[in-house]
Design a protein around this motif. Structure first.
Motif, PDB file in Angstrom:
ATOM      1  N   THR A  95     -26.355 -22.009  57.125  1.00 17.22           N
ATOM      2  CA  THR A  95     -25.345 -20.974  57.365  1.00 17.22           C
ATOM      3  C   THR A  95     -24.967 -20.876  58.843  1.00 17.22           C
ATOM      4  O   THR A  95     -24.046 -20.128  59.187  1.00 17.22           O
ATOM      5  N   GLN A  96     -25.660 -21.635  59.707  1.00 16.91           N
ATOM      6  CA  GLN A  96     -25.465 -21.507  61.153  1.00 16.91           C
ATOM      7  C   GLN A  96     -24.777 -22.711  61.781  1.00 16.91           C
ATOM      8  O   GLN A  96     -24.493 -22.710  62.976  1.00 16.91           O
ATOM      9  N   VAL A  97     -24.534 -23.759  61.002  1.00 16.17           N
ATOM     10  CA  VAL A  97     -23.885 -24.958  61.532  1.00 16.17           C
ATOM     11  C   VAL A  97     -22.623 -25.236  60.726  1.00 16.17           C
ATOM     12  O   VAL A  97     -22.425 -24.696  59.631  1.00 16.17           O
ATOM     13  N   SER A  98     -21.786 -26.118  61.252  1.00 15.63           N
ATOM     14  CA  SER A  98     -20.544 -26.455  60.559  1.00 15.63           C
ATOM     15  C   SER A  98     -20.835 -27.268  59.302  1.00 15.63           C
ATOM     16  O   SER A  98     -21.886 -27.912  59.198  1.00 15.63           O
ATOM     17  N   PRO A  99     -19.915 -27.259  58.329  1.00 21.35           N
ATOM     18  CA  PRO A  99     -20.100 -28.092  57.138  1.00 21.35           C
ATOM     19  C   PRO A  99     -20.254 -29.573  57.487  1.00 21.35           C
ATOM     20  O   PRO A  99     -21.005 -30.295  56.829  1.00 21.35           O
ATOM     21  N   GLU A 100     -19.552 -30.013  58.547  1.00 14.97           N
ATOM     22  CA  GLU A 100     -19.637 -31.413  58.958  1.00 14.97           C
ATOM     23  C   GLU A 100     -21.035 -31.748  59.490  1.00 14.97           C
ATOM     24  O   GLU A 100     -21.598 -32.789  59.173  1.00 14.97           O
ATOM     25  N   GLU A 101     -21.588 -30.832  60.296  1.00 15.54           N
ATOM     26  CA  GLU A 101     -22.943 -31.083  60.802  1.00 15.54           C
ATOM     27  C   GLU A 101     -23.964 -31.040  59.672  1.00 15.54           C
ATOM     28  O   GLU A 101     -24.892 -31.861  59.649  1.00 15.54           O
ATOM     29  N   TRP A 102     -23.792 -30.118  58.745  1.00 13.40           N
ATOM     30  CA  TRP A 102     -24.752 -30.057  57.643  1.00 13.40           C
ATOM     31  C   TRP A 102     -24.716 -31.341  56.809  1.00 13.40           C
ATOM     32  O   TRP A 102     -25.760 -31.873  56.429  1.00 13.40           O
ATOM     33  N   ALA A 103     -23.523 -31.853  56.546  1.00 10.07           N
ATOM     34  CA  ALA A 103     -23.396 -33.103  55.790  1.00 10.07           C
ATOM     35  C   ALA A 103     -24.075 -34.248  56.534  1.00 10.07           C
ATOM     36  O   ALA A 103     -24.743 -35.096  55.926  1.00 10.07           O
ATOM     37  N   ALA A 104     -23.930 -34.275  57.864  1.00 10.39           N
ATOM     38  CA  ALA A 104     -24.579 -35.310  58.666  1.00 10.39           C
ATOM     39  C   ALA A 104     -26.092 -35.172  58.609  1.00 10.39           C
ATOM     40  O   ALA A 104     -26.822 -36.178  58.571  1.00 10.39           O
ATOM     41  N   ARG A 105     -26.573 -33.948  58.590  1.00  9.43           N
ATOM     42  CA  ARG A 105     -28.014 -33.702  58.500  1.00  9.43           C
ATOM     43  C   ARG A 105     -28.559 -34.193  57.157  1.00  9.43           C
ATOM     44  O   ARG A 105     -29.630 -34.812  57.107  1.00  9.43           O
ATOM     45  N   VAL A 106     -27.848 -33.911  56.082  1.00  4.48           N
ATOM     46  CA  VAL A 106     -28.299 -34.350  54.759  1.00  4.48           C
ATOM     47  C   VAL A 106     -28.347 -35.877  54.710  1.00  4.48           C
ATOM     48  O   VAL A 106     -29.308 -36.463  54.194  1.00  4.48           O
ATOM     49  N   GLU A 107     -27.325 -36.525  55.248  1.00  2.15           N
ATOM     50  CA  GLU A 107     -27.273 -37.987  55.226  1.00  2.15           C
ATOM     51  C   GLU A 107     -28.408 -38.600  56.038  1.00  2.15           C
ATOM     52  O   GLU A 107     -29.053 -39.560  55.605  1.00  2.15           O
ATOM     53  N   LEU A 108     -28.675 -38.035  57.215  1.00  2.00           N
ATOM     54  CA  LEU A 108     -29.758 -38.563  58.046  1.00  2.00           C
ATOM     55  C   LEU A 108     -31.114 -38.311  57.403  1.00  2.00           C
ATOM     56  O   LEU A 108     -31.991 -39.185  57.420  1.00  2.00           O
ATOM     57  N   ALA A 109     -31.304 -37.133  56.828  1.00  2.00           N
ATOM     58  CA  ALA A 109     -32.559 -36.842  56.130  1.00  2.00           C
ATOM     59  C   ALA A 109     -32.764 -37.816  54.978  1.00  2.00           C
ATOM     60  O   ALA A 109     -33.892 -38.266  54.715  1.00  2.00           O
ATOM     61  N   ALA A 110     -31.690 -38.159  54.277  1.00  2.00           N
ATOM     62  CA  ALA A 110     -31.783 -39.137  53.195  1.00  2.00           C
ATOM     63  C   ALA A 110     -32.266 -40.478  53.727  1.00  2.00           C
ATOM     64  O   ALA A 110     -33.093 -41.159  53.097  1.00  2.00           O
ATOM     65  N   CYS A 111     -31.793 -40.855  54.897  1.00  2.00           N
ATOM     66  CA  CYS A 111     -32.213 -42.126  55.498  1.00  2.00           C
ATOM     67  C   CYS A 111     -33.703 -42.111  55.807  1.00  2.00           C
ATOM     68  O   CYS A 111     -34.413 -43.103  55.547  1.00  2.00           O
ATOM     69  N   TYR A 112     -34.192 -41.010  56.345  1.00  2.00           N
ATOM     70  CA  TYR A 112     -35.635 -40.896  56.601  1.00  2.00           C
ATOM     71  C   TYR A 112     -36.431 -41.069  55.309  1.00  2.00           C
ATOM     72  O   TYR A 112     -37.435 -41.789  55.264  1.00  2.00           O
ATOM     73  N   ARG A 113     -35.993 -40.411  54.246  1.00  2.00           N
ATOM     74  CA  ARG A 113     -36.716 -40.503  52.979  1.00  2.00           C
ATOM     75  C   ARG A 113     -36.668 -41.921  52.411  1.00  2.00           C
ATOM     76  O   ARG A 113     -37.641 -42.395  51.806  1.00  2.00           O
ATOM     77  N   LEU A 114     -35.539 -42.603  52.593  1.00  2.00           N
ATOM     78  CA  LEU A 114     -35.426 -43.977  52.092  1.00  2.00           C
ATOM     79  C   LEU A 114     -36.337 -44.926  52.873  1.00  2.00           C
ATOM     80  O   LEU A 114     -36.954 -45.829  52.290  1.00  2.00           O
ATOM     81  N   ILE A 115     -36.433 -44.725  54.167  1.00  2.00           N
ATOM     82  CA  ILE A 115     -37.356 -45.542  54.959  1.00  2.00           C
ATOM     83  C   ILE A 115     -38.783 -45.324  54.481  1.00  2.00           C
ATOM     84  O   ILE A 115     -39.580 -46.272  54.367  1.00  2.00           O
ATOM     85  N   ALA A 116     -39.125 -44.089  54.139  1.00  2.00           N
ATOM     86  CA  ALA A 116     -40.455 -43.804  53.588  1.00  2.00           C
ATOM     87  C   ALA A 116     -40.615 -44.456  52.224  1.00  2.00           C
ATOM     88  O   ALA A 116     -41.657 -45.061  51.925  1.00  2.00           O
TER      89      ALA A 116
END
Length: 262
Positions: free
Chosen positions: A19-40
């Motif tokens: 609720t504190q960041v832009s929709p664009e930043e949140w989407a970028a966060r989800v995508e990057l978090a997905a990358c971390y999980r895929l590397i794991a």
């Protein structure tokens, strides 16, 4: 350093970040978090070490990266932290960033405005190939996917010295892959999926090479003409893949554990 109990409290509080960041930043966060999980998921982690960074949308000065101390399987959209190119926190949060991260990541993001994501690993196969004098060999289709766009950087010890940045950037040049001698692998992409795809193929190529060179058998090398043709084919692959592979990986994560989205 936070205790486990203190860390859990901070991470729970961070779940309100959407609720504190832009929709664009949140989407970028989800995508990057997905990358971390895929590397794991594909077993390319090294405990709490290594890093993946991506630019904050609309900013060339700030990047998202994992807080130091979390396993990749713990990374989520809300607990990624925002830093500048020197690795200094750009938000008021009691979390830390591994200082080695931005000797490497800060240098590349600063020198390469075309790069949106930098991914670094220490896998056994990657370090093994990085320790071989000839580096990556063109002996597999996976190698052809990344061949011809690789730079090499000699080992200088743990990446804590800012003076190394200039040499690292020079060795990478315009390439999107850097093999860090005696150290590991690094890929860069305009997007998170690009950087991940390069790393996946690079890692598989290294695994294949170590397996193929583990015995006395003579290796088969495709001709220079075939190598050039395969490299060109892979360079054109996004035109028909159109992101289907990344979408399939996201479906995989959502089946396994969708908490990366939180």
């Amino acid at each position: 350093m936070l205790t486990n109990e203190e860390l859990q409290r901070v991470l729970q509080q961070r779940q309100q970040l959407r609720t504190q960041v832009s929709p664009e930043e949140w989407a970028a966060r989800v995508e990057l978090a997905a990358c971390y999980r895929l590397i794991a998921h594909f077993r390319m982690t090294d405990w709490i070490y290594n890093h993946i960074s991506s630019r904050v949308p609309g900013s060339h000065e700030h990047y998202l990266i994992n807080p130091f101390g979390l396993l990749y399987e713990e990374v989520s959209a809300s607990n990624l932290v925002k830093v500048d190119v020197h690795g200094r926190l750009a938000e008021d949060v009691p979390l830390e960033v591994n200082p080695a991260a931005f000797v490497i990541h800060g240098a590349i993001h600063t020198a390469r405005p075309d790069v949106g994501c930098v991914l670094h690993t220490h896998t056994a196969a990657g370090v093994a190939v990085a320790a071989q004098a000839d580096g990556l060999l063109p002996i597999s289709q996976h190698a052809m996917r990344v061949y011809g766009q690789i730079g090499y950087h000699d080992f200088e010890g743990i990446a804590l010295d800012n003076a190394e940045q200039q040499r690292l950037v020079a060795d990478m040049g315009s390439n999107n892959i850097l093999i860090l001698r005696n150290h590991g692998l690094l890929t860069a992409g305009r997007t998170v999926p690009e950087a991940f795809e390069l790393m996946f193929y690079l890692e598989r190529a290294c695994q294949i090479q170590i397996a193929a060179t583990s015995g006395p058998q003579k290796l088969v090398f495709p001709s220079a003409e075939v190598q050039s043709r395969a490299i060109a084919q892979f360079a054109d692959s996004p035109s028909y893949i159109q992101g289907r592979d990344w979408l399939a990986l996201i479906r995989l994560l959502d089946r396994i554990d969708p908490s990366y989205r939180s």
